[in-house]
Scaffold this active site. Sequence first.
Site, mmCIF file in Angstrom:
data_model
loop_
_atom_site.group_PDB
_atom_site.id
_atom_site.type_symbol
_atom_site.label_atom_id
_atom_site.label_comp_id
_atom_site.label_asym_id
_atom_site.label_seq_id
_atom_site.Cartn_x
_atom_site.Cartn_y
_atom_site.Cartn_z
ATOM 1 C CE LYS A 11 -3.949 -2.268 2.278
ATOM 2 N NZ LYS A 11 -4.846 -2.237 3.467
ATOM 3 C CE1 TYR A 51 -9.630 -3.108 0.636
ATOM 4 C CE2 TYR A 51 -8.993 -0.954 -0.239
ATOM 5 C CZ TYR A 51 -8.668 -2.113 0.452
ATOM 6 O OH TYR A 51 -7.404 -2.281 0.967
ATOM 7 C CG ASN A 114 -3.807 -2.392 7.000
ATOM 8 O OD1 ASN A 114 -3.658 -1.936 5.875
ATOM 9 N ND2 ASN A 114 -4.872 -3.097 7.360
ATOM 10 C CG HIS A 117 -5.306 -6.362 -0.334
ATOM 11 N ND1 HIS A 117 -6.526 -6.428 0.302
ATOM 12 C CD2 HIS A 117 -5.393 -7.209 -1.389
ATOM 13 C CE1 HIS A 117 -7.315 -7.261 -0.364
ATOM 14 N NE2 HIS A 117 -6.650 -7.752 -1.388
ATOM 15 C CD GLU A 128 -9.062 -9.021 -3.557
ATOM 16 O OE1 GLU A 128 -9.827 -8.696 -2.631
ATOM 17 O OE2 GLU A 128 -7.881 -9.383 -3.361
HETATM 18 P P1 DAT Z 1 -8.019 -6.884 5.344
HETATM 19 O O1 DAT Z 1 -7.208 -5.802 4.647
HETATM 20 O O2 DAT Z 1 -7.267 -7.476 6.496
HETATM 21 O O3 DAT Z 1 -8.560 -7.912 4.395
HETATM 22 P P2 DAT Z 1 -10.696 -5.761 5.409
HETATM 23 O O4 DAT Z 1 -10.901 -6.388 4.063
HETATM 24 O O5 DAT Z 1 -11.720 -6.025 6.454
HETATM 25 O O6 DAT Z 1 -9.277 -6.160 6.026
HETATM 26 O O7 DAT Z 1 -10.585 -4.185 5.253
HETATM 27 C C1 DAT Z 1 -9.838 -3.637 4.197
HETATM 28 C C2 DAT Z 1 -9.046 -2.461 4.699
HETATM 29 O O8 DAT Z 1 -9.913 -1.449 5.204
HETATM 30 C C3 DAT Z 1 -8.109 -2.804 5.864
HETATM 31 O O9 DAT Z 1 -6.891 -3.347 5.438
HETATM 32 C C4 DAT Z 1 -7.929 -1.463 6.499
HETATM 33 C C5 DAT Z 1 -9.286 -0.798 6.298
HETATM 34 N N1 DAT Z 1 -10.114 -0.971 7.510
HETATM 35 C C6 DAT Z 1 -10.789 -2.086 7.877
HETATM 36 N N2 DAT Z 1 -11.427 -1.903 9.033
HETATM 37 C C7 DAT Z 1 -11.153 -0.627 9.400
HETATM 38 C C8 DAT Z 1 -11.506 0.185 10.503
HETATM 39 N N3 DAT Z 1 -12.306 -0.272 11.485
HETATM 40 N N4 DAT Z 1 -11.011 1.456 10.558
HETATM 41 C C9 DAT Z 1 -10.220 1.925 9.576
HETATM 42 N N5 DAT Z 1 -9.847 1.232 8.493
HETATM 43 C C10 DAT Z 1 -10.297 -0.034 8.417
HETATM 44 MG MG MG Z 2 -9.998 -7.790 2.903
#
Ligand code: DAT
Ligand code: MG
Length: 151
Positions: A11, A51, A114, A117, A128
């Site tokens: 990212k 997303y 974070n 991805h 994806e």
């Molecule tokens: P992952 O990236 O572990 O698959 P996800 O698909 O649930 O997690 O969410 C995608 C991204 O969105 C994640 O990497 C960071 C952001 N995100 C998720 N939950 C969040 C939150 N509660 N607050 C802020 N950003 C968040």
């Molecule tokens: Mg995800």
Amino acid sequence: ELREQTLVLVKPDAVQRRLVGDVIRRFERRGFKLVAMKLLQADRGLLDKHYQQLRQKPFYPALLSYMTSGPLVAMVWEGYNVVRSSRAMVGDTNSAQAAAGTIRGDFSMHVSRNVVHASDSVETALQEIGFWFQRDELVAWESSDRDYTYG
Ligand code: DAT
Ligand code: MG
């Protein structure tokens, strides 16, 4: 399935922090095979597809602005159980809870920055990869260490 594939994004925070090599190194060391890679500036249309499950979340605008804040590196990695293994290597979504030894646990502190991805299922990975890459951008090649990385 030795040909399983997953999408990994390094990212924009990680590109800015010069962590691209560290992320690649972990996938290489595990033994996975790199089959596609590019640096690009993602646009909103692409991220809305990537997303699509999160578009109604309150944090989505902030996520979009983060993910479009600079270039990112998109990669496709291939190998046995690569989807599940990559998720384990990446660690918990919330970096504050990610275990030490995982990419997020070693390189980040907060859920909103974070670092990486990785696709969460084989089906999602197929979808994806199609969002981020043209079919002809994936390179089919045989790695010379194959007999030493698989039994
Ligand atoms: P992952 O990236 O572990 O698959 P996800 O698909 O649930 O997690 O969410 C995608 C991204 O969105 C994640 O990497 C960071 C952001 N995100 C998720 N939950 C969040 C939150 N509660 N607050 C802020 N950003 C968040
Ligand atoms: Mg995800």
